[in-house]
Design an enzyme around this catalytic site. Structure first.
Site, PDB file in Angstrom:
ATOM      1  N   ASP A   1       0.874  -1.170   0.000  1.00 40.27           N
ATOM      2  CA  ASP A   1       0.000   0.000   0.000  1.00 40.27           C
ATOM      3  C   ASP A   1       0.912   1.221   0.000  1.00 40.27           C
ATOM      4  O   ASP A   1       2.084   1.119   0.413  1.00 40.27           O
ATOM      5  CB  ASP A   1      -0.895  -0.017   1.246  1.00 40.27           C
ATOM      6  CG  ASP A   1      -1.719   1.256   1.351  1.00 40.27           C
ATOM      7  OD1 ASP A   1      -2.233   1.718   0.312  1.00 40.27           O
ATOM      8  OD2 ASP A   1      -1.844   1.795   2.470  1.00 40.27           O
TER       9      ASP A   1
ATOM     10  N   ASP B   1       0.038   5.194   0.806  1.00 44.21           N
ATOM     11  CA  ASP B   1      -0.096   6.157   1.903  1.00 44.21           C
ATOM     12  C   ASP B   1      -0.174   5.436   3.251  1.00 44.21           C
ATOM     13  O   ASP B   1      -0.998   4.547   3.443  1.00 44.21           O
ATOM     14  CB  ASP B   1      -1.351   7.010   1.678  1.00 44.21           C
ATOM     15  CG  ASP B   1      -1.199   8.396   2.273  1.00 44.21           C
ATOM     16  OD1 ASP B   1      -0.675   9.283   1.574  1.00 44.21           O
ATOM     17  OD2 ASP B   1      -1.574   8.578   3.453  1.00 44.21           O
TER      18      ASP B   1
END
Lengths: 319, 319
Positions: free
Chosen positions: A36, A38
């Site tokens: 992922d 952020d």
């Protein structure tokens, strides 16, 4: 998950509690890592301390790496440029985003009408990449007391065959009404980029995620969307189908339990939670106490306070 | 429901299919009538043809009458003035609204903090009537690309102990974010005026109801509100408790199945659907075919195309 030579108790395993040998053995259990963005690699416009070095060191070990984000405001091209600016070694076709998934979904359906977007420019850009036309984004507009007249005079484009909902900074009543009117026609597809609840921006302060927008539209249209982003496996299904990713040899690294870790569960990946974003070990403990068995799917296999904690276990580049 | 002298088949009974004697007998089965407003008595700013005459004729027969609306934008005082302007004989204490119910709920809880409102002035007015302070309504404001900074700098009033959500023409991301931040504190109450989906304003065009706003907040705050309006019995519970309304001698007249008729079911009233608003006999037929037994609660006892169809069955004032 099994790590040769060590016994893992039920529930999350803290990677830092393992010795270098065990971590080394664990590192051999996967070829691919899906990160992922952020909360794992960066926060806002800044890389998370040590994340680029760790990411690049894992690549240098021969691991295949992907970024998989629910962000829909920015195109994959711009996301890749951002990652490169922050010193992550990555190519555009190694970036997956929820708006790219949405565009791919329509492309696979051979969709040949127009899309009305309640969301960011990233959706329009990705649709353009696959040759699908969308209406220009509506700018936020104050409605004041004239709401009834505004709504009566909404012009609907008969060419629109799908509504795409993502995070929309200009979300307002007029847009909501427009989307509701389009979706009255059951032939108009209802797509969501993702359903993230919210994003923290400061202690006690957070930005609503597209989940809030999607919930509003869902309540209005009385139907549920096809949600293209995490945790729907659709976001990486093309890589699985093409054999680029082998589920049993893949690790998902995320900061959010209900999107990243759930995606890992849904795809049969190993999962690693890092504590630099949305969720903490306390949240995992809450899941472990839950009486809803479905919630157990969000319990990660492993936990690391931050990605760069892995650095000391990795072979140095000079070795 | 039983009407002496006639056999009613399972499902909705069409009043116009009955003879004058049967309708007369039926009229004797209740003392109180609760009318929904929009779609039954008026539409927008205009009375529905013949509705004031019918309403007043029923009162002249000795029926106790109330108006019960989910409207929250307007105070009870203004709703009463509007009804009187449209020639309905009604007093302010015979008007029930969702914002009045919300204010009454907080009053009963002896709430002594401030309320943040995402909704119309009607909520603020009703809170003021019971001596509860609310923050000034936020005006809609464009956020543009500065969303993160806006949200970071939101100032939360520590005196706020409840968030009230109703239909809000100025609904936007900044308000949604503010509401989300307040509701992060589990001690802050989450109240909704009502959860109506939408209101038609022209063919194929409709205004989103407060249900869309409530769904957005619910998704963001990850908790459900106490919803004060129809179909929650709370909206008329005070009258039931005081014995002003006897359920077995009360008729609910509405145009919307999931609010008006469901309220009637929940309270044990007789129910009459009129076809001048949201729902039609076709919608009732859909409910009858439903496989969800809960949906049967929304099937009305009786149906009339429009309220004034009742006029011919009523004794003329000269009799």
């Amino acid at each position: 998950m099994l790590i040769p030579g060590i016994t893992i108790k039920k529930g999350v395993c803290q990677l830092l509690a393992l010795n270098k040998f065990s971590v080394g053995q664990w590192l051999k259990t996967f070829d691919t890592i899906i990160f992922d963005a952020d909360g794992v690699l960066w926060r806002g416009q800044q890389a998370i301390d040590g994340a680029p070095d760790t990411f690049n060191a894992l690549r240098a070990m021969g691991k295949q790496a992907f970024i998989c984000t629910n962000t829909s405001e920015t195109s994959r091209e711009k996301l890749c440029a951002k990652a490169q600016d922050l010193d992550f070694l990555i190519a555009e076709d190694e970036v997956m985003s929820s708006s790219e998934a949405l565009a791919r979904y329509l492309q696979q359906r051979k969709f040949n009408r127009k899309v009305y977007i309640m969301g960011g420019q990233g959706i329009a850009d990705e649709l353009e990449c696959v040759g699908i036309e969308s209406l220009p984004l509506d700018e936020g507009k104050m409605i004041g007391s004239q709401m009834v007249d505004y709504v009566k005079n909404i012009t609907l484009d008969p060419q629109v065959g799908a509504v795409a909902v993502g995070l929309d900074k200009d979300f307002d009543m007029l847009k909501l009404a427009k989307v509701g009117c389009y979706l009255m026609d059951p032939k108009v597809l209802f797509l969501a980029t993702n359903r993230d609840h919210s994003f923290p921006v400061a202690p006690g302060h957070f930005i609503p995620g597209s989940g809030a927008m999607v919930a509003a539209v869902e309540s209005l249209a009385k139907r549920a969307p096809f949600s293209c982003g995490k945790p729907n496996t659709f976001i990486c299904l093309h890589l699985l189908r093409q054999g680029v990713i082998k589920p049993e040899r893949t690790l998902m690294v995320g900061d959010t339990l209900y999107t990243d870790i759930q995606l890992g569960y849904n795809c049969g990946f190993q999962t690693l939670l890092v504590g630099t974003g949305n969720n903490s070990l306390q949240d995992v403990a809450k899941l472990q106490r839950s009486k809803l068995p479905l919630m157990y799917q969000q319990i990660p296999d492993l936990y690391l306070p931050k990605l760069s904690d892995l650095l000391k276990f990795l072979p140095s580049r000079n070795c």
